[in-house]
Write a protein that holds these residues in place. Sequence first.
Motif, PDB file in Angstrom:
ATOM      1  N   LYS A  99       0.839  -1.201   0.000  1.00 59.50           N
ATOM      2  CA  LYS A  99       0.000   0.000   0.000  1.00 59.50           C
ATOM      3  C   LYS A  99       0.878   1.257   0.000  1.00 59.50           C
ATOM      4  CE  LYS A  99      -3.858   2.249   2.421  1.00 59.50           C
ATOM      5  NZ  LYS A  99      -4.647   2.372   1.172  1.00 59.50           N
ATOM      6  N   GLY A 100       0.634   2.152  -0.962  1.00 57.95           N
ATOM      7  CA  GLY A 100       1.391   3.385  -1.071  1.00 57.95           C
ATOM      8  C   GLY A 100       2.723   3.219  -1.782  1.00 57.95           C
ATOM      9  N   LYS A 101       3.053   1.992  -2.151  1.00 55.03           N
ATOM     10  CA  LYS A 101       4.353   1.731  -2.787  1.00 55.03           C
ATOM     11  C   LYS A 101       4.166   1.420  -4.278  1.00 55.03           C
ATOM     12  CE  LYS A 101       5.804  -0.330   1.614  1.00 55.03           C
ATOM     13  NZ  LYS A 101       6.335   0.920   2.170  1.00 55.03           N
ATOM     14  N   TRP A 102       5.291   1.412  -5.003  1.00 59.92           N
ATOM     15  CA  TRP A 102       5.292   1.091  -6.437  1.00 59.92           C
ATOM     16  C   TRP A 102       6.215  -0.100  -6.665  1.00 59.92           C
ATOM     17  CZ3 TRP A 102       4.116   4.902 -10.744  1.00 59.92           C
ATOM     18  CH2 TRP A 102       3.257   5.920 -10.306  1.00 59.92           C
ATOM     19  N   LEU A 103       5.907  -0.864  -7.711  1.00 62.95           N
ATOM     20  CA  LEU A 103       6.686  -2.041  -8.046  1.00 62.95           C
ATOM     21  C   LEU A 103       7.063  -1.991  -9.528  1.00 62.95           C
ATOM     22  CD1 LEU A 103       6.862  -5.208  -6.499  1.00 62.95           C
ATOM     23  CD2 LEU A 103       5.913  -5.608  -8.748  1.00 62.95           C
ATOM     24  N   THR A 104       8.331  -2.286  -9.823  1.00 61.10           N
ATOM     25  CA  THR A 104       8.814  -2.253 -11.204  1.00 61.10           C
ATOM     26  C   THR A 104       9.739  -3.447 -11.460  1.00 61.10           C
ATOM     27  OG1 THR A 104      10.874  -1.040 -10.738  1.00 61.10           O
ATOM     28  CG2 THR A 104       8.874   0.293 -11.102  1.00 61.10           C
ATOM     29  N   PRO A 105      10.019  -3.731 -12.732  1.00 68.28           N
ATOM     30  CA  PRO A 105      11.131  -4.643 -13.002  1.00 68.28           C
ATOM     31  C   PRO A 105      12.429  -4.042 -12.466  1.00 68.28           C
ATOM     32  CG  PRO A 105       9.860  -4.200 -15.000  1.00 68.28           C
ATOM     33  CD  PRO A 105       9.400  -3.218 -13.965  1.00 68.28           C
ATOM     34  N   GLY A 106      13.393  -4.889 -12.156  1.00 68.51           N
ATOM     35  CA  GLY A 106      14.688  -4.386 -11.723  1.00 68.51           C
ATOM     36  C   GLY A 106      15.335  -3.547 -12.808  1.00 68.51           C
ATOM     37  N   ILE A 107      16.092  -2.552 -12.385  1.00 71.03           N
ATOM     38  CA  ILE A 107      16.809  -1.702 -13.331  1.00 71.03           C
ATOM     39  C   ILE A 107      17.969  -2.492 -13.936  1.00 71.03           C
ATOM     40  CG2 ILE A 107      18.284   0.349 -13.523  1.00 71.03           C
ATOM     41  CD1 ILE A 107      16.553   1.640 -11.354  1.00 71.03           C
ATOM     42  N   GLU A 413       6.358 -10.100 -16.706  1.00 69.85           N
ATOM     43  CA  GLU A 413       5.474 -10.951 -17.483  1.00 69.85           C
ATOM     44  C   GLU A 413       5.622 -12.381 -17.000  1.00 69.85           C
ATOM     45  OE1 GLU A 413       5.201  -9.505 -21.869  1.00 69.85           O
ATOM     46  OE2 GLU A 413       7.268  -9.098 -21.248  1.00 69.85           O
ATOM     47  N   ASP A 414       4.532 -13.115 -17.041  1.00 65.33           N
ATOM     48  CA  ASP A 414       4.530 -14.482 -16.524  1.00 65.33           C
ATOM     49  C   ASP A 414       5.663 -15.299 -17.137  1.00 65.33           C
ATOM     50  OD1 ASP A 414       2.273 -13.605 -15.304  1.00 65.33           O
ATOM     51  OD2 ASP A 414       0.889 -15.009 -16.275  1.00 65.33           O
ATOM     52  N   GLY A 415       6.423 -15.989 -16.284  1.00 62.28           N
ATOM     53  CA  GLY A 415       7.480 -16.866 -16.735  1.00 62.28           C
ATOM     54  C   GLY A 415       8.848 -16.228 -16.803  1.00 62.28           C
ATOM     55  N   LYS A 416       8.910 -14.913 -16.684  1.00 63.14           N
ATOM     56  CA  LYS A 416      10.216 -14.251 -16.718  1.00 63.14           C
ATOM     57  C   LYS A 416      10.882 -14.286 -15.342  1.00 63.14           C
ATOM     58  CE  LYS A 416      10.158 -11.240 -20.700  1.00 63.14           C
ATOM     59  NZ  LYS A 416      10.538  -9.912 -21.210  1.00 63.14           N
ATOM     60  N   ASN A 417      12.193 -14.075 -15.328  1.00 62.92           N
ATOM     61  CA  ASN A 417      12.917 -14.029 -14.061  1.00 62.92           C
ATOM     62  C   ASN A 417      12.289 -12.993 -13.142  1.00 62.92           C
ATOM     63  OD1 ASN A 417      14.638 -15.807 -15.302  1.00 62.92           O
ATOM     64  ND2 ASN A 417      16.362 -14.402 -15.445  1.00 62.92           N
ATOM     65  N   ALA A 418      12.128 -13.354 -11.887  1.00 61.56           N
ATOM     66  CA  ALA A 418      11.510 -12.450 -10.917  1.00 61.56           C
ATOM     67  C   ALA A 418      12.545 -11.465 -10.387  1.00 61.56           C
ATOM     68  CB  ALA A 418      10.882 -13.239  -9.779  1.00 61.56           C
ATOM     69  N   ASP A 419      12.998 -10.560 -11.283  1.00 64.53           N
ATOM     70  CA  ASP A 419      13.924  -9.480 -10.937  1.00 64.53           C
ATOM     71  C   ASP A 419      13.079  -8.233 -10.739  1.00 64.53           C
ATOM     72  OD1 ASP A 419      15.928 -11.356 -11.416  1.00 64.53           O
ATOM     73  OD2 ASP A 419      16.179 -10.731 -13.502  1.00 64.53           O
ATOM     74  N   VAL A 420      12.855  -7.869  -9.479  1.00 64.32           N
ATOM     75  CA  VAL A 420      11.787  -6.939  -9.120  1.00 64.32           C
ATOM     76  C   VAL A 420      12.271  -5.974  -8.051  1.00 64.32           C
ATOM     77  CG1 VAL A 420       9.448  -6.793  -8.151  1.00 64.32           C
ATOM     78  CG2 VAL A 420      10.045  -8.713  -9.637  1.00 64.32           C
ATOM     79  N   VAL A 421      11.765  -4.728  -8.128  1.00 59.21           N
ATOM     80  CA  VAL A 421      12.063  -3.731  -7.099  1.00 59.21           C
ATOM     81  C   VAL A 421      10.763  -3.181  -6.536  1.00 59.21           C
ATOM     82  CG1 VAL A 421      13.221  -1.548  -6.543  1.00 59.21           C
ATOM     83  CG2 VAL A 421      14.194  -3.081  -8.283  1.00 59.21           C
TER      84      VAL A 421
END
Length: 469
Positions: A99-107, A413-421
């Motif tokens: 809540k209140g945060k943002w999520l993106t792919p890793g840089i 996207e589904d199936g891609k490496n879970a490189d997330v920030v």
Amino acid sequence: MRKTTNIKMLGLALAVSGVFITGCSDKNEGEQRVHDRHNPFPSTYKVIESAPIFISNVTILDGVGGKIEDGQILLENGKVANVGKNVSIPSNAIEIDGKGKWLTPGIIDNHSHLGVYPSPGTHSHSDGNEMTGPVTAEVWAEHSIWPQDPGFQRALAGGVTAMQILPGSANLFGGRSVTVKNLPNRTIQDMKFPEAPYGIKMACGENPKRVYGSKGGPMTRMANVAGYRKAWIDAQAYKSKWDKYDAAVESGSAGDAPKRDLRLETLAGVLAGDILVHMHCYRADEMAVMMDVMKEFDYKIGTFHHAVESYKIPDLLAENGVCSAMWADWWGFKMEAYDAIRENVPMVHTAGACAIVHSDSDLGIQRLNQEAAKAWSDGKRAGIDISQADAWQWLSANPAKSLGIFEHTGSLEDGKNADVVLWSGDPFSTYSQAEKVFIDGALVYDRTDPSTWPVSDFELGQVTQGDAK
């Protein structure tokens, strides 16, 4: 190398280095040796095991132009398992309220010199430029990289999950680059992105002139171009010899192999399409010339780096499928960097070409989200209306494409490496920070938990873990 409570120490993975032997009579063994010749230093990267992670109530930028308000994402078995509004939660998942945060792919920073110019910046650590000749395609950046460079963990704290580490730009051909997962480890092979192709660093313009003008050349731009062409001619002849030999291996009738030449081996790899070209080039006219040379010798330039005049030729870049990796606002430090504009990145993007924001800096890599935000806001002030969701492509999807790893990472996207920030707020805000960073679905950095911060052995005893930010 890692000092953390929730990330277990990785075991030593032994790399099997290929030894090339001529005159092989067994077909399968011969094919294996052909493979080993092209990949003598394979990745030993290991995914960290993690329980499923479910993040909800979060604003999601998917990296390919999509935005989901109050979104959900499931990271499972190292991959993005599902992303959207109604994601099922496994019973064993770790739940995080976004809540209140943002999520993106890793840089993904496609232009870094971490490890080859590590901190502290001393002469003894300067291993990025082999200034012994204008063509040094035989050198590989990975053989200079110091994994203990504290810059890796500082980049991780800025949300960088992968990067390309390049040799410097003194030479026409500076050597091979390598793409790494930004998971600090003991050896560079433990960090190598397993599926990433190699790149080669090339440079046009002032740098080769400056370095070699008093050393027998090249001393002019026309000599630069002659140098590339001569090298490609030699590489064509070398590739032809080895193509014939490799075909004979396939048929089981190979005799003695041609003599290997490490310099020409790399260049032949480019001509074969196995090694991607990353070219330091500022001026629009020089980029156009280099695309002509590319067509003459039938190879592919993947990305022009720095490219401060790309805004003059975005149609040519789009037509030829060449990316531009650019700064938001660096300019004027030499003549070829003089005719820059702050709207460069958004203008290239709007023309339909591949735009990337890169760092080329151990400091800039710590705040690449802010660099992209500067370019985005400069475009808006000039009337170029690009959404934040589209602009995030400059930091994830487009650099992944330029490095040949987009099928694995760069978007949620589904199936891609879970490189997330997971960001504390809007990542285009100066005040937002990377709060949690996941690589292959494992939590590798948590800003709120100093015990998760990787600390280089080099820094132990010099700073406390709590100070190593």
